[in-house]
Each structure stands twice: as structure tokens, then as C-alpha cells.
Design a protein around this motif. Structure first.
Motif, PDB file in Angstrom:
ATOM      1  N   ARG A  35       0.813  -1.219   0.000  1.00 53.43           N
ATOM      2  CA  ARG A  35       0.000   0.000   0.000  1.00 53.43           C
ATOM      3  C   ARG A  35       0.844   1.265   0.000  1.00 53.43           C
ATOM      4  N   ASP A  36       2.164   1.099   0.067  1.00 47.67           N
ATOM      5  CA  ASP A  36       3.077   2.230   0.020  1.00 47.67           C
ATOM      6  C   ASP A  36       3.939   2.091  -1.229  1.00 47.67           C
ATOM      7  N   ARG A  37       3.819   3.041  -2.148  1.00 54.13           N
ATOM      8  CA  ARG A  37       4.510   2.932  -3.431  1.00 54.13           C
ATOM      9  C   ARG A  37       6.026   2.852  -3.279  1.00 54.13           C
ATOM     10  N   THR A  38       6.585   3.635  -2.372  1.00 53.91           N
ATOM     11  CA  THR A  38       8.038   3.654  -2.198  1.00 53.91           C
ATOM     12  C   THR A  38       8.547   2.329  -1.654  1.00 53.91           C
ATOM     13  N   ARG A  39       7.921   1.834  -0.619  1.00 55.34           N
ATOM     14  CA  ARG A  39       8.341   0.557  -0.034  1.00 55.34           C
ATOM     15  C   ARG A  39       8.135  -0.594  -1.008  1.00 55.34           C
ATOM     16  N   LEU A  40       7.049  -0.548  -1.771  1.00 55.17           N
ATOM     17  CA  LEU A  40       6.778  -1.600  -2.744  1.00 55.17           C
ATOM     18  C   LEU A  40       7.857  -1.623  -3.818  1.00 55.17           C
ATOM     19  N   GLY A  41       8.238  -0.463  -4.322  1.00 52.99           N
ATOM     20  CA  GLY A  41       9.290  -0.397  -5.327  1.00 52.99           C
ATOM     21  C   GLY A  41      10.625  -0.876  -4.792  1.00 52.99           C
ATOM     22  N   LYS A  42      10.914  -0.528  -3.533  1.00 51.94           N
ATOM     23  CA  LYS A  42      12.177  -0.936  -2.910  1.00 51.94           C
ATOM     24  C   LYS A  42      12.262  -2.452  -2.770  1.00 51.94           C
ATOM     25  N   VAL A  43      11.191  -3.081  -2.282  1.00 50.05           N
ATOM     26  CA  VAL A  43      11.204  -4.537  -2.123  1.00 50.05           C
ATOM     27  C   VAL A  43      11.300  -5.225  -3.484  1.00 50.05           C
ATOM     28  N   ALA A  44      10.573  -4.724  -4.479  1.00 50.62           N
ATOM     29  CA  ALA A  44      10.637  -5.321  -5.807  1.00 50.62           C
ATOM     30  C   ALA A  44      12.055  -5.277  -6.355  1.00 50.62           C
ATOM     31  N   ALA A  45      12.743  -4.148  -6.159  1.00 57.28           N
ATOM     32  CA  ALA A  45      14.118  -4.024  -6.637  1.00 57.28           C
ATOM     33  C   ALA A  45      15.032  -5.001  -5.907  1.00 57.28           C
ATOM     34  N   GLU A  46      14.832  -5.157  -4.606  1.00 58.26           N
ATOM     35  CA  GLU A  46      15.653  -6.093  -3.835  1.00 58.26           C
ATOM     36  C   GLU A  46      15.421  -7.524  -4.288  1.00 58.26           C
ATOM     37  N   VAL A  47      14.172  -7.883  -4.541  1.00 56.00           N
ATOM     38  CA  VAL A  47      13.863  -9.247  -4.976  1.00 56.00           C
ATOM     39  C   VAL A  47      14.466  -9.507  -6.355  1.00 56.00           C
ATOM     40  N   ASP A  53      16.316 -14.317 -12.319  1.00 56.74           N
ATOM     41  CA  ASP A  53      15.593 -15.162 -13.266  1.00 56.74           C
ATOM     42  C   ASP A  53      14.078 -15.118 -13.054  1.00 56.74           C
ATOM     43  N   ALA A  54      13.666 -14.537 -11.954  1.00 60.22           N
ATOM     44  CA  ALA A  54      12.233 -14.439 -11.679  1.00 60.22           C
ATOM     45  C   ALA A  54      11.660 -13.182 -12.327  1.00 60.22           C
ATOM     46  N   THR A  55      10.381 -13.226 -12.615  1.00 63.84           N
ATOM     47  CA  THR A  55       9.653 -12.049 -13.081  1.00 63.84           C
ATOM     48  C   THR A  55       8.898 -11.461 -11.893  1.00 63.84           C
ATOM     49  N   VAL A  56       9.109 -10.176 -11.647  1.00 58.85           N
ATOM     50  CA  VAL A  56       8.492  -9.519 -10.491  1.00 58.85           C
ATOM     51  C   VAL A  56       7.665  -8.338 -10.980  1.00 58.85           C
ATOM     52  N   ARG A  57       6.388  -8.343 -10.620  1.00 59.53           N
ATOM     53  CA  ARG A  57       5.517  -7.203 -10.914  1.00 59.53           C
ATOM     54  C   ARG A  57       4.850  -6.748  -9.628  1.00 59.53           C
ATOM     55  N   THR A  58       4.458  -5.479  -9.593  1.00 63.78           N
ATOM     56  CA  THR A  58       3.904  -4.909  -8.370  1.00 63.78           C
ATOM     57  C   THR A  58       2.484  -4.397  -8.593  1.00 63.78           C
ATOM     58  N   TYR A  59       1.710  -4.446  -7.504  1.00 64.14           N
ATOM     59  CA  TYR A  59       0.335  -3.944  -7.511  1.00 64.14           C
ATOM     60  C   TYR A  59       0.106  -3.145  -6.232  1.00 64.14           C
TER      61      TYR A  59
END
Length: 282
Positions: A35-47, A53-59
Motif C-alpha cells: 500500500r506504500d509505493r516507495t516501499r513496494l518499489g524498494k522490495v521489488a528491486a531487492e527481490v 531469473d524471476a519475473t516480479v511485478r507490483t500492484y
């Protein structure tokens, strides 16, 4: 795992973040909700950095707003070709001020809204995608902390306390698990709930003033097992205490109470903009 797509709610911290790393390391596509755009982007980048090799998308969505829940489901249905699993991990805990009653965007008690109404509404809205991708699994992260739902005080307008609200909402989630599992029998979509671990090292545990006693990994492992273990491919409508198929609170097995709760739940998720007092169904 190379073709599996899994949605994890509440993926920006705690066990959700741990689940994101675990599943991404196995390959496939991982959909991260926050629910927080900044934290969501940060975790996606870390993952992405540790699992290239994984595909990561955010919602992005606030699960305390049913309008946003429905909108996110629409975006997922439009963008994702398949959905093999959903882990409803996002949670509203006991809170930092347990005696202060909070409400959702639609005016519902916050723990009931986030921990029960939101996962039910999201699962319902994603069923076309889940059934088209079957076999698929829905994993509801519940709790060993359960308290009977009081239909005369469903939203805890009286005698409010945060942990009480949390425990009632988690039992409601388990009751919804059993209801959906029965409804979806034969579709290839299974629905199970679990208590992942006792007092994990999370912000929510600390916020209520409790001391963590187990690490995040203790909860990640049994949750991933429910999602992936081939021996559980047809297991549905069950509650697990970590790895053990267990009994939930007695009210979860009361068919009349369960049906009453689900009628009320469906009415609430069908009218996300209603606000005000909740309807009282008998």
C-alpha cells in the motif's frame, strides 16, 4: 515453478517480504502487493537483485478500501495471463493504541476489513483467473489467536480492543476459507488457512507491545508448503497450525454461523461505497 504466477499481499515487510524472496528464488512470476509505493518499489528491486531469473511485478492498493481492492483485482485480471496461487498475508494487527477503534474507508472496523473482507473480496474477484489457471491454490494466513464472532457486535462498536478485533477477524477469515473451499470443490482451486508461526519478528508484533520469539523463516516455510507441496494438491478447506492439520475455533465448524457470516460478508463486499452502519443480517 518456472511457469507459476503467485500473488503475495502485504509483501513490503515481515513475512510477506520473506515469502517474496523465497518464491522468487524458485523462479516463475511473483506479484507483490503493497500500500506504500516507495516501499513496494524498494522490495521489488531487492527481490529482482537476488533472483534475476524471476519475473516480479507490483500492484498498489490499500486493503482498507474495498474500492481499491476491486480496482487492483481488475488490473490483475487485465494484465496477468494466469494466476496459480494467492497468499493473503497482509494484516492489520492489534495496533499501537489497542483501545482506539479504527475504521476502514467504508466505515467498517479496520481489522475486520483488512483481515477478512479484503481477502474475501480479492479472492472472489480473482476467481475467473484462478479457475482458468487451475490447479491453483489460495492460502489464507490466519492465526492461532481466534475469538468467536459476535453477530450482535460484529464491528466491535462496544467493548473494543485491538487484539480482540484481530482474533475475531482471523476466525472470520478461517470461516470464509471453509466456505469457499466447499463452494469451489471440483474446480481445481483449493483454499486453506494456517497459523504460520508464533509471535514472529515483525513490526506488527512489536507495535502491540509483544516480544517476538520466532524468526520470519519459521512462518515462511509452512506457508510455502501449503502453496507448493504436491502432497497437498487436493487438500482444501483445512486449517493448519504450521505444518499440522489442526482444529480451528469451534465456531468455524458451526454451519449456521458460517452461513450467517458469509451472507453478511457478501453484502458488505458488494456495496463497498455504502459507509455508515453495517447491515445486520439474520
Amino acid at each position: 515453478m518456472t511457469r507459476r504466477t503467485t500473488l503475495i499481499t502485504g509483501a513490503t515487510q515481515g513475512m510477506g517480504r520473506g515469502l517474496a524472496f523465497d518464491l522468487a528464488a524458485r523462479g516463475g512470476t511473483v506479484l507483490l502487493h503493497g500500500r506504500d509505493r516507495t516501499r513496494l518499489g524498494k522490495v521489488a528491486a531487492e527481490v529482482r537483485a537476488v533472483a534475476p531469473d524471476a519475473t516480479v511485478r507490483t500492484y498498489l492498493a490499500d486493503l482498507a478500501d474495498l474500492d481499491e481492492v476491486h480496482a487492483m483485482a481488475g488490473r490483475i485480471r487485465a494484465a496477468e495471463p494466469r494466476l496459480d496461487g494467492v497468499i493473503h498475508n497482509a494484516v492489520a494487527g492489534g495496533g499501537t493504541e489497542p483501545l482506539r477503534r479504527e475504521v476502514s474507508r467504508q466505515g467498517h472496523e479496520l481489522r475486520f476489513a483488512v483481515n477478512h473482507l479484503a481477502p474475501y473480496a480479492l479472492t472472489r474477484a480473482l476467481l475467473p483467473l484462478l479457475t482458468a489457471s487451475a490447479p491453483a491454490r489460495v492460502v489464507n494466513v490466519a492465526s492461532i489467536g481466534q475469538e468467536a464472532v459476535d453477530f450482535d457486535n460484529l464491528m466491535l462498536e462496544r467493548d473494543y480492543e485491538g487484539l480482540r478485533a484481530y482474533c475475531r477477524s482471523k476466525l472470520a477469515l478461517i470461516m470464509a476459507t471453509f466456505h469457499l473451499a466447499a463452494e469451489l470443490a471440483g474446480t481445481g482451486v483449493t483454499v486453506n488457512a494456517l497459523h504460520p508461526a508464533h509471535l514472529m519478528d515483525t513490526d506488527g508484533v512489536r507495535a502491540y507491545g509483544l516480544t517476538p520469539v520466532t524468526g520470519i523463516d519459521e512462518g515462511v516455510r509452512p506457508t510455502v508448503r501449503l502453496l507448493l507441496d504436491p502432497d497437498l494438491a487436493t487438500t482444501t478447506g483445512r486449517y493448519f497450525d504450521q505444518f499440522t492439520d489442526s482444529r480451528a475455533h469451534a465456531q468455524a465448524y458451526d454451519a449456521e454461523a458460517r452461513e450467517r457470516l458469509m451472507r453478511l460478508t457478501q453484502a458488505l463486499v458488494d456495496r463497498p461505497d455504502a459507509g455508515g452502519p453495517s447491515p445486520r443480517l439474520t
